[in-house]
Design an enzyme around this catalytic site. Structure first.
Site, mmCIF file in Angstrom:
data_model
loop_
_atom_site.group_PDB
_atom_site.id
_atom_site.type_symbol
_atom_site.label_atom_id
_atom_site.label_comp_id
_atom_site.label_asym_id
_atom_site.label_seq_id
_atom_site.Cartn_x
_atom_site.Cartn_y
_atom_site.Cartn_z
ATOM 1 N N GLY A 22 41.512 26.085 34.457
ATOM 2 C CA GLY A 22 42.235 24.883 34.061
ATOM 3 C C GLY A 22 43.613 24.821 34.693
ATOM 4 N N GLY A 49 47.349 22.459 34.381
ATOM 5 C CA GLY A 49 48.100 21.453 33.631
ATOM 6 C C GLY A 49 49.504 21.336 34.173
ATOM 7 N N GLY A 83 51.318 24.731 34.467
ATOM 8 C CA GLY A 83 50.858 25.743 35.404
ATOM 9 C C GLY A 83 49.346 25.815 35.424
ATOM 10 N N ALA A 84 48.812 27.001 35.183
ATOM 11 C CA ALA A 84 47.359 27.180 35.279
ATOM 12 C C ALA A 84 46.875 28.232 34.290
ATOM 13 C CB ALA A 84 46.979 27.587 36.700
ATOM 14 N N VAL A 85 45.559 28.197 34.010
ATOM 15 C CA VAL A 85 44.909 29.194 33.162
ATOM 16 C C VAL A 85 43.732 29.759 33.930
ATOM 17 C CG1 VAL A 85 43.684 29.651 31.007
ATOM 18 C CG2 VAL A 85 45.563 28.003 31.039
ATOM 19 N N LYS A 100 47.444 32.685 31.052
ATOM 20 C CA LYS A 100 48.152 31.411 31.230
ATOM 21 C C LYS A 100 49.403 31.663 32.069
ATOM 22 C CE LYS A 100 50.290 27.775 28.336
ATOM 23 N NZ LYS A 100 50.531 27.373 26.920
ATOM 24 N N ASP A 102 49.027 19.597 15.881
ATOM 25 C CA ASP A 102 48.191 19.066 16.960
ATOM 26 C C ASP A 102 46.743 19.522 16.781
ATOM 27 O OD1 ASP A 102 47.635 17.562 19.196
ATOM 28 O OD2 ASP A 102 48.178 19.134 20.620
#
Length: 430
Positions: free
Chosen positions: A28, A30, A33-35, A50, A178
């Protein structure tokens, strides 16, 4: 100090991870950054790493501040305002990262995602990337609901785990804020974890206002919708989590979002359609005249009861009735007025869970989360210092098994927090 190994991904993402993690596989990307998924070769556990790219802007913040001073001195008002807004955004991001790490370190519950490790790596331009290592879970509940029909027994087991997690979170004086199916993940054994505490906050006993930008709209409680235009009077409680819980249970039964709107008007109308007009005590408290008038114009009674709605929209077979206890629980959780809404801790005793309830597994936090930092007015460097203290605390709290593995590998480098901080200042990862 831990030696980091660099791995590059075809998407142009460069990972720096300790040698005991296998090269991360991107899962993933976003704005943060990234996962990537990886395996801890010491334990065989699959983890999610992450990567947050340069969140503190330490290599740029002094330059930004200098640019702001120059703009002010040159009377470039618009430019000065733009630079100031940029610096404030960096500060908010720094505080949010500190808050998220502090929360993850604080919470210990089998149904809440666990943070396994955290470390930093220096970048070539003097920045500092942050890596948070967490449990890797399977599919999220949203995806599960979309691809398969859940039996009532499945719904019971899933919901009970979610309620236990939120009851624990709320007992610590924390609101998740959330909750949605995308932030709930399960593995093949139906073991569930609540994820993503980036929007979480303390309940805030001082009574000051909260932000209205919480919870994906479809799961947003009516008090948040109705007061988001008057932030000074927006002071909600953990009832926002109860509302989202009710919406999530309903979605498991029908496979559809319970209250679906693409904007404020549509969302509040969708709620009114299924629940009717809110009580006058709720309407009278709304400060914004337009919102109050619109809310007061909602239909006095719903077009159909929730029981009728579920019967007409159930995803199970025609010959299977929706569990009336599930409908009752949802009804109590999505009460219009937050004061009338069932709390997560009380929902545990609801008849819906009678056949599966295990009170020994219903954990409560022994202490409340310390949210005193929320009132601190710190610059980026100040938030970075607090973040580093959390990072060092994570390192000092490594469990016995991991410590034994490190000792066996000859990696017990001693020196405590001071040595770790020194290593970080020298540019190492830890």
């Amino acid at each position: 100090m831990t030696t980091l190994v660099t791995h590059s991904h075809t998407a142009g993402i460069h990972w720096q991870v300790p040698a005991y993690y296998t090269p991360p596989v991107l899962i993933g990307v976003g704005s943060f950054g990234a996962v990537g998924s990886s395996i801890d070769s010491r334990t065989g556990e699959e983890v999610a790493i992450k990567k947050i790219q340069n969140p503190f802007f330490l290599n740029r913040i002094q330059a930004v501040e200098a640019e702001h001073r120059a703009a002010v001195a040159g009377k470039e008002t618009v430019r000065a305002q733009q630079i100031y807004a940029q610096s404030q955004q960096i500060q908010r991001q720094a505080k949010q990262l500190y808050r998220e790490v502090k929360l993850l370190r604080f919470m210990t519950h089998p149904n809440i995602i666990a943070m396994r490790d955290i470390y930093i790596s220096r970048t070539a331009d003097g920045g500092e990337d942050v890596y948070i290592v967490m449990q890797k879970m399977g599919a999220d509940l949203k995806r599960i609901v979309q691809v398969q029909v859940l039996s009532d027994e499945h719904c019971q087991h899933i919901t009970y785990q979610i309620v236990k997690a939120i009851a624990y979170v709320n007992s610590a004086g924390i609101m998740h804020r959330d909750l949605k199916p995308e932030n709930i993940a399960m593995n093949e054994n139906m073991e569930l974890r609540v994820l993503d505490f980036g929007m979480a906050r303390g309940v805030n006993q001082t009574g000051s206002g909260h932000t209205g930008y919480v919870v994906t709209r479809h799961y947003r409680a009516p008090e948040v919708l109705c007061f988001e235009f008057d932030a000074e009077k927006l002071n909600y409680t953990e009832g926002v989590d109860s509302w989202a819980l009710g919406c999530i249970i309903a979605e498991q039964i029908t496979g559809q979002v319970l209250f679906q709107g693409s904007n404020f008007i549509e969302q509040l109308s969708a709620i009114g359609e299924k629940l009717g007009r809110p009580p006058q005590s709720f309407v009278a408290a709304i400060a914004n005249e337009d919102v109050r008038a619109f809310t007061n114009g909602l239909p006095e009674h719903p077009a159909q009861t929730l029981a009728e709605y579920f019967e007409a929209n159930k995803s199970v077979g025609e010959d299977v009735d929706v569990n009336p206890h599930a409908i009752d629980l949802i009804t109590r959780l999505v009460a219009f007025h937050p004061a009338e809404r069932l709390k997560a801790c009380d929902a545990l005793a609801h008849p819906y869970f009678a056949s599966i309830r295990d009170q020994a597994s219903e954990l409560q936090s022994e202490v409340r989360f310390d949210e005193s930092f929320e009132h601190m007015n710190l610059n980026v460097q100040g938030w970075h210092e607090l973040f580093m203290m959390e990072l060092l605390a994570v390192k000092e709290n490594v469990d016995g098994a991991a410590a034994a593995l490190a000792a066996a590998a000859g990696g017990a480098g001693g020196g405590g927090a001071a040595a770790a901080a020194a290593a970080a200042a020298a540019g190492g990862g830890f």
